[in-house]
Design a protein around this motif. Sequence first.
Motif, mmCIF file in Angstrom:
data_model
loop_
_atom_site.group_PDB
_atom_site.id
_atom_site.type_symbol
_atom_site.label_atom_id
_atom_site.label_comp_id
_atom_site.label_asym_id
_atom_site.label_seq_id
_atom_site.Cartn_x
_atom_site.Cartn_y
_atom_site.Cartn_z
ATOM 1 N N THR A 126 0.510 40.685 -31.622
ATOM 2 C CA THR A 126 -0.187 41.943 -31.927
ATOM 3 C C THR A 126 -0.911 42.422 -30.677
ATOM 4 O O THR A 126 -2.110 42.237 -30.525
ATOM 5 C CB THR A 126 -1.170 41.771 -33.100
ATOM 6 O OG1 THR A 126 -2.078 40.710 -32.784
ATOM 7 C CG2 THR A 126 -0.439 41.433 -34.390
ATOM 8 N N TYR A 133 -0.757 41.799 -39.060
ATOM 9 C CA TYR A 133 0.004 41.280 -40.195
ATOM 10 C C TYR A 133 -0.888 41.441 -41.407
ATOM 11 O O TYR A 133 -2.075 41.137 -41.359
ATOM 12 C CB TYR A 133 0.364 39.813 -39.982
ATOM 13 C CG TYR A 133 1.407 39.620 -38.910
ATOM 14 C CD1 TYR A 133 2.759 39.646 -39.233
ATOM 15 C CD2 TYR A 133 1.050 39.433 -37.587
ATOM 16 C CE1 TYR A 133 3.720 39.479 -38.250
ATOM 17 C CE2 TYR A 133 2.003 39.261 -36.593
ATOM 18 C CZ TYR A 133 3.344 39.291 -36.936
ATOM 19 O OH TYR A 133 4.292 39.127 -35.962
ATOM 20 N N ARG A 154 2.984 40.679 -43.881
ATOM 21 C CA ARG A 154 4.030 41.541 -43.339
ATOM 22 C C ARG A 154 3.555 42.211 -42.063
ATOM 23 O O ARG A 154 2.407 42.636 -41.953
ATOM 24 C CB ARG A 154 4.429 42.617 -44.363
ATOM 25 C CG ARG A 154 4.974 42.049 -45.655
ATOM 26 C CD ARG A 154 6.332 41.367 -45.421
ATOM 27 N NE ARG A 154 6.800 40.690 -46.610
ATOM 28 C CZ ARG A 154 6.951 39.374 -46.704
ATOM 29 N NH1 ARG A 154 6.651 38.596 -45.702
ATOM 30 N NH2 ARG A 154 7.407 38.836 -47.810
ATOM 31 N N ALA A 155 4.470 42.338 -41.127
ATOM 32 C CA ALA A 155 4.164 42.978 -39.840
ATOM 33 C C ALA A 155 3.961 44.473 -40.029
ATOM 34 O O ALA A 155 4.632 45.110 -40.842
ATOM 35 C CB ALA A 155 5.303 42.729 -38.858
ATOM 36 N N THR A 163 6.958 37.383 -39.655
ATOM 37 C CA THR A 163 5.758 36.707 -40.154
ATOM 38 C C THR A 163 4.937 36.213 -38.959
ATOM 39 O O THR A 163 5.479 35.988 -37.882
ATOM 40 C CB THR A 163 6.100 35.521 -41.080
ATOM 41 O OG1 THR A 163 6.953 34.621 -40.378
ATOM 42 C CG2 THR A 163 6.772 35.986 -42.357
ATOM 43 N N PRO A 164 3.636 36.035 -39.153
ATOM 44 C CA PRO A 164 2.791 35.665 -38.015
ATOM 45 C C PRO A 164 3.032 34.236 -37.532
ATOM 46 O O PRO A 164 3.232 33.333 -38.338
ATOM 47 C CB PRO A 164 1.369 35.815 -38.561
ATOM 48 C CG PRO A 164 1.500 35.677 -40.034
ATOM 49 C CD PRO A 164 2.859 36.213 -40.385
#
Length: 193
Positions: A126, A133, A154-155, A163-164
């Motif tokens: 990010t 997320y 979710r992004a 996914t993170p």
Amino acid sequence: MRRLSSLVLSLALGLAAVLPALAADTVPGTVPGTVIEDFTMQPETRWRFFTDAVMGGVSTGRLEMVSGEGPPHARMTGHVSTENNGGFIQMRLDLAAPPPAGTTGLRLIVRGNGQRYFAHLRNGATLMPWQYYQAPFEVTPDWAEIRLPFTAFRASGRLMPGTPAVKSLRSVGVVAYGRAHDAEIEVREVGFY
């Protein structure tokens, strides 16, 4: 020497019995995990509050740290407006370290006004301020444990992994987002499981 060994063993066994009981002093029926915030030790030095005003929106609100009304906690209130391309208020905690290996999700103890809120995670993927997320959750007027598996997040954009990556998590946010409404959410504990 034997007496000292017996004393140390007794203390260790006593602590082993007491610590789970202390950790379980959250919400009946909950299972403790790794607690990263319980709002007891100067939480105002770690949490930041901001609104969509950082990008021209007109949402308003505030974050206060509450003590003396039961367990210490944070209370975020405000009005979320979607005018001017806005739509959020947020409380965010920067993490001192990523979660321990084997962690599978985020754990919150929350209550509020019966609305839907969101947890936001930020990590090494990010890079831009508007990336995160996100996972939704509902609150009720009573304290409740919420468990959000990392697979539920979710992004916010297509150029991010789906996914993170847990090992690079940098922050956790609690967010009122996406629609015009009055927000009121209280957070008593933040952790991982």
